[in-house]
Design a protein around this motif. Structure first.
Motif, PDB file in Angstrom:
ATOM      1  N   VAL B  98       5.694  -2.350  -0.530  1.00 18.80           N
ATOM      2  CA  VAL B  98       5.917  -3.420  -1.498  1.00 18.80           C
ATOM      3  C   VAL B  98       7.212  -3.195  -2.267  1.00 18.80           C
ATOM      4  O   VAL B  98       7.997  -4.113  -2.497  1.00 18.80           O
ATOM      5  N   PHE B  99       7.422  -1.949  -2.642  1.00 21.93           N
ATOM      6  CA  PHE B  99       8.665  -1.615  -3.344  1.00 21.93           C
ATOM      7  C   PHE B  99       9.880  -1.990  -2.494  1.00 21.93           C
ATOM      8  O   PHE B  99      10.822  -2.618  -2.984  1.00 21.93           O
ATOM      9  N   ALA B 100       9.824  -1.626  -1.236  1.00 25.34           N
ATOM     10  CA  ALA B 100      10.945  -1.923  -0.343  1.00 25.34           C
ATOM     11  C   ALA B 100      11.182  -3.428  -0.227  1.00 25.34           C
ATOM     12  O   ALA B 100      12.329  -3.886  -0.165  1.00 25.34           O
ATOM     13  N   MET B 101      10.099  -4.191  -0.210  1.00 26.10           N
ATOM     14  CA  MET B 101      10.229  -5.642  -0.067  1.00 26.10           C
ATOM     15  C   MET B 101      11.014  -6.270  -1.223  1.00 26.10           C
ATOM     16  O   MET B 101      11.681  -7.286  -1.054  1.00 26.10           O
ATOM     17  N   LEU B 102      10.937  -5.630  -2.388  1.00 25.01           N
ATOM     18  CA  LEU B 102      11.713  -6.124  -3.533  1.00 25.01           C
ATOM     19  C   LEU B 102      13.203  -6.163  -3.213  1.00 25.01           C
ATOM     20  O   LEU B 102      13.955  -6.949  -3.780  1.00 25.01           O
ATOM     21  N   PHE B 103      13.606  -5.289  -2.299  1.00 30.72           N
ATOM     22  CA  PHE B 103      15.024  -5.149  -2.015  1.00 30.72           C
ATOM     23  C   PHE B 103      15.374  -5.623  -0.618  1.00 30.72           C
ATOM     24  O   PHE B 103      16.367  -5.194  -0.029  1.00 30.72           O
ATOM     25  N   ALA B 104      14.572  -6.535  -0.117  1.00 31.20           N
ATOM     26  CA  ALA B 104      14.773  -7.060   1.228  1.00 31.20           C
ATOM     27  C   ALA B 104      16.187  -7.605   1.410  1.00 31.20           C
ATOM     28  O   ALA B 104      16.759  -7.513   2.498  1.00 31.20           O
ATOM     29  N   ASP B 105      16.745  -8.135   0.342  1.00 29.74           N
ATOM     30  CA  ASP B 105      18.073  -8.737   0.451  1.00 29.74           C
ATOM     31  C   ASP B 105      19.188  -7.715   0.665  1.00 29.74           C
ATOM     32  O   ASP B 105      20.316  -8.085   0.973  1.00 29.74           O
ATOM     33  N   LEU B 106      18.872  -6.441   0.504  1.00 27.69           N
ATOM     34  CA  LEU B 106      19.881  -5.403   0.758  1.00 27.69           C
ATOM     35  C   LEU B 106      19.812  -4.869   2.185  1.00 27.69           C
ATOM     36  O   LEU B 106      20.634  -4.046   2.575  1.00 27.69           O
ATOM     37  N   LEU B 107      18.810  -5.321   2.911  1.00 32.85           N
ATOM     38  CA  LEU B 107      18.557  -4.724   4.223  1.00 32.85           C
ATOM     39  C   LEU B 107      18.833  -5.701   5.357  1.00 32.85           C
ATOM     40  O   LEU B 107      18.753  -6.913   5.174  1.00 32.85           O
ATOM     41  N   PRO B 108      19.114  -5.161   6.549  1.00 31.54           N
ATOM     42  CA  PRO B 108      19.263  -6.041   7.708  1.00 31.54           C
ATOM     43  C   PRO B 108      17.923  -6.706   8.015  1.00 31.54           C
ATOM     44  O   PRO B 108      16.876  -6.078   7.858  1.00 31.54           O
ATOM     45  N   GLN B 109      18.019  -7.929   8.456  1.00 28.35           N
ATOM     46  CA  GLN B 109      16.804  -8.694   8.727  1.00 28.35           C
ATOM     47  C   GLN B 109      15.863  -7.974   9.681  1.00 28.35           C
ATOM     48  O   GLN B 109      14.645  -7.989   9.517  1.00 28.35           O
ATOM     49  N   SER B 110      16.464  -7.317  10.661  1.00 34.49           N
ATOM     50  CA  SER B 110      15.637  -6.642  11.667  1.00 34.49           C
ATOM     51  C   SER B 110      14.805  -5.529  11.026  1.00 34.49           C
ATOM     52  O   SER B 110      13.653  -5.300  11.414  1.00 34.49           O
ATOM     53  N   ARG B 111      15.380  -4.863  10.065  1.00 35.67           N
ATOM     54  CA  ARG B 111      14.636  -3.799   9.390  1.00 35.67           C
ATOM     55  C   ARG B 111      13.471  -4.377   8.599  1.00 35.67           C
ATOM     56  O   ARG B 111      12.371  -3.825   8.598  1.00 35.67           O
ATOM     57  N   VAL B 112      13.699  -5.482   7.920  1.00 43.02           N
ATOM     58  CA  VAL B 112      12.633  -6.122   7.159  1.00 43.02           C
ATOM     59  C   VAL B 112      11.498  -6.528   8.095  1.00 43.02           C
ATOM     60  O   VAL B 112      10.330  -6.229   7.833  1.00 43.02           O
ATOM     61  N   SER B 113      11.865  -7.164   9.208  1.00 41.11           N
ATOM     62  CA  SER B 113      10.842  -7.557  10.182  1.00 41.11           C
ATOM     63  C   SER B 113      10.077  -6.348  10.688  1.00 41.11           C
ATOM     64  O   SER B 113       8.853  -6.379  10.827  1.00 41.11           O
ATOM     65  N   GLY B 114      10.807  -5.311  10.955  1.00 34.21           N
ATOM     66  CA  GLY B 114      10.172  -4.084  11.434  1.00 34.21           C
ATOM     67  C   GLY B 114       9.178  -3.541  10.439  1.00 34.21           C
ATOM     68  O   GLY B 114       8.071  -3.146  10.799  1.00 34.21           O
ATOM     69  N   MET B 115       9.576  -3.531   9.179  1.00 34.87           N
ATOM     70  CA  MET B 115       8.675  -3.042   8.142  1.00 34.87           C
ATOM     71  C   MET B 115       7.410  -3.889   8.050  1.00 34.87           C
ATOM     72  O   MET B 115       6.311  -3.357   7.916  1.00 34.87           O
ATOM     73  N   VAL B 116       7.606  -5.189   8.102  1.00 27.62           N
ATOM     74  CA  VAL B 116       6.447  -6.077   7.996  1.00 27.62           C
ATOM     75  C   VAL B 116       5.521  -5.858   9.189  1.00 27.62           C
ATOM     76  O   VAL B 116       4.301  -5.716   9.022  1.00 27.62           O
ATOM     77  N   ASP B 117       6.091  -5.794  10.372  1.00 24.40           N
ATOM     78  CA  ASP B 117       5.285  -5.542  11.565  1.00 24.40           C
ATOM     79  C   ASP B 117       4.491  -4.250  11.430  1.00 24.40           C
ATOM     80  O   ASP B 117       3.281  -4.214  11.687  1.00 24.40           O
ATOM     81  N   ALA B 118       5.182  -3.204  11.033  1.00 24.84           N
ATOM     82  CA  ALA B 118       4.524  -1.905  10.912  1.00 24.84           C
ATOM     83  C   ALA B 118       3.393  -1.953   9.887  1.00 24.84           C
ATOM     84  O   ALA B 118       2.307  -1.418  10.117  1.00 24.84           O
ATOM     85  N   TYR B 119       3.671  -2.621   8.792  1.00 30.47           N
ATOM     86  CA  TYR B 119       2.669  -2.683   7.734  1.00 30.47           C
ATOM     87  C   TYR B 119       1.453  -3.475   8.190  1.00 30.47           C
ATOM     88  O   TYR B 119       0.315  -3.070   7.968  1.00 30.47           O
ATOM     89  N   ILE B 120       1.711  -4.588   8.860  1.00 28.69           N
ATOM     90  CA  ILE B 120       0.611  -5.404   9.373  1.00 28.69           C
ATOM     91  C   ILE B 120      -0.265  -4.587  10.322  1.00 28.69           C
ATOM     92  O   ILE B 120      -1.495  -4.588  10.208  1.00 28.69           O
ATOM     93  N   SER B 121       0.361  -3.853  11.215  1.00 30.54           N
ATOM     94  CA  SER B 121      -0.498  -3.151  12.175  1.00 30.54           C
ATOM     95  C   SER B 121      -1.228  -1.992  11.514  1.00 30.54           C
ATOM     96  O   SER B 121      -2.354  -1.655  11.894  1.00 30.54           O
ATOM     97  N   GLN B 122      -0.623  -1.454  10.483  1.00 34.09           N
ATOM     98  CA  GLN B 122      -1.313  -0.422   9.710  1.00 34.09           C
ATOM     99  C   GLN B 122      -2.582  -0.987   9.066  1.00 34.09           C
ATOM    100  O   GLN B 122      -3.645  -0.365   9.120  1.00 34.09           O
ATOM    101  N   VAL B 123      -2.436  -2.138   8.471  1.00 34.62           N
ATOM    102  CA  VAL B 123      -3.575  -2.760   7.786  1.00 34.62           C
ATOM    103  C   VAL B 123      -4.627  -3.194   8.802  1.00 34.62           C
ATOM    104  O   VAL B 123      -5.825  -3.026   8.577  1.00 34.62           O
ATOM    105  N   GLU B 124      -4.164  -3.705   9.917  1.00 36.74           N
ATOM    106  CA  GLU B 124      -5.101  -4.084  10.987  1.00 36.74           C
ATOM    107  C   GLU B 124      -5.946  -2.887  11.420  1.00 36.74           C
ATOM    108  O   GLU B 124      -7.159  -3.000  11.623  1.00 36.74           O
ATOM    109  N   GLN B 125      -5.274  -1.762  11.535  1.00 38.11           N
ATOM    110  CA  GLN B 125      -5.973  -0.546  11.940  1.00 38.11           C
ATOM    111  C   GLN B 125      -7.031  -0.140  10.930  1.00 38.11           C
ATOM    112  O   GLN B 125      -8.146   0.231  11.284  1.00 38.11           O
ATOM    113  N   LYS B 126      -6.667  -0.221   9.677  1.00 37.81           N
ATOM    114  CA  LYS B 126      -7.616   0.149   8.632  1.00 37.81           C
ATOM    115  C   LYS B 126      -8.817  -0.775   8.625  1.00 37.81           C
ATOM    116  O   LYS B 126      -9.954  -0.353   8.419  1.00 37.81           O
TER     117      LYS B 126
END
Lengths: 177, 177
Positions: B98-126
């Motif tokens: 969540v902290f990282a998402m605050l600064f999404a505008d400083l990051l390449p789009q691909s990194r943001v997508s990657g983070m979201v994907d990773a987070y989603i699959s983490q939550v799915e697993q839980k």
DNA sequence: GTTTGCATGTAAACGGTTACATGATTGG
DNA sequence: CCAATCATGTAACCGTTTACATGCAAAC
């Protein structure tokens, strides 16, 4: 995310004093996901200065300690971005409330109800707070995060309101006292 | 809730070794809200023993260290209940994501997508984990907590899936690299 | 043949909080 | 008159994690 990184992040949004950084944590909706005390902020800022990630200018004030206004340096900025590019640590939630609910059967029903009530109003307050500080003017990230917070809080309230009976309705809670 | 209290709580459900307590944290669905390492569990158990809140019996084993099976004592039990009767500390969430998402505008789009994907699959697993370890046979509290977790995870997934575009769609993300 | 599971423990390091020290100004 | 706001900082303490030490057995 340690206090150092959080400070850097906040400073990407503009200059601030240690005192102001603390305020931002509390007031500006960041508070839902990060917090820190003066005892960790001031030393963090000192170290960041030594390391060249931030710079300070002292603004003298009468009858008050000098304001020390911190700015992020180019090195600080790229350091911060670098920290967002490497694998993020996992979330950690510690919820004494949820933990306590596991043991509802050991507690008097009135205590369980009290805890649920208290928790609900706590979450309601946070939700209200989130709605007040509207982030319409802030970066996209802030809006997204604020929506995230709202979604979670609403889900919690829904769940508690529609399921509290399951944990409150029990015959006999001899355990306690 | 410190490790001491958590250990006491688990021991109200039955005897266990330090090793087993750790396993319970990881496997039994408690893991979503509490965790602890051996480095904190073993000393906690020792101190609780000294203080009379738990008792130990050593079961000798061949070619392995003795199993030390801990049981909660009556004093431990009332101590535990007492700790649930006094005001609970507030929840703390630390979410690097969540902290990282605050600064999404400083990051390449691909990194943001990657983070979201990773987070989603983490939550799915839980979520999957929560659904596997079904708590139907366990105390009411466990079912409630497990439902709570599910509700939160589902809300997070819903939010991310329907709002991720807002943070991924941007023109130019020169900042990083 | 390597990883995983069983099983206990210690010591150093870490990150953070709490309490303390100082003190004027403004608002209720 | 008291509380809150502004403003910085230090030191002691605390709880926890990480890494280390030891070592066999079973599963893959």
């Amino acid at each position: 995310m340690d206090v150092r990184t959080i400070c850097l992040g906040i400073l990407t949004r503009g200059d601030a004093t240690g005192y102001e950084i603390k305020k931002l944590f509390e007031d500006d909706g960041y508070q839902h996901f990060v917090e820190a005390s003066f005892g960790s902020i001031y030393p963090a800022l000192q170290r960041l200065t030594e390391e060249g990630y931030v710079s300070v200018r002292s603004e003298a004030q009468e009858k008050r300690p000098d304001r020390k206004v911190y700015s992020i340096t180019p090195q600080g900025r790229s350091q911060f971005i670098a920290s967002l590019l490497k694998p993020l640590p996992e979330d950690r939630h510690r919820s004494p409330f949820v933990f306590a609910m596991l043991f509802a059967d050991l507690l008097p029903q009135s205590r369980v109800s009290g805890m649920v009530d208290a928790y609900i109003s706590q979450v309601e307050q946070k939700l209200a707070h989130l709605n007040q500080h509207d982030s319409a003017s802030k970066p996209e990230g802030d809006k997204f995060v604020s929506g995230f917070g709202r979604a979670v809080y609403v889900a919690i309230l829904d769940y508690l309101r529609s399921h509290r009976a399951e944990i409150e309705t029990r015959l006999a809670a001899e355990a306690a006292e």
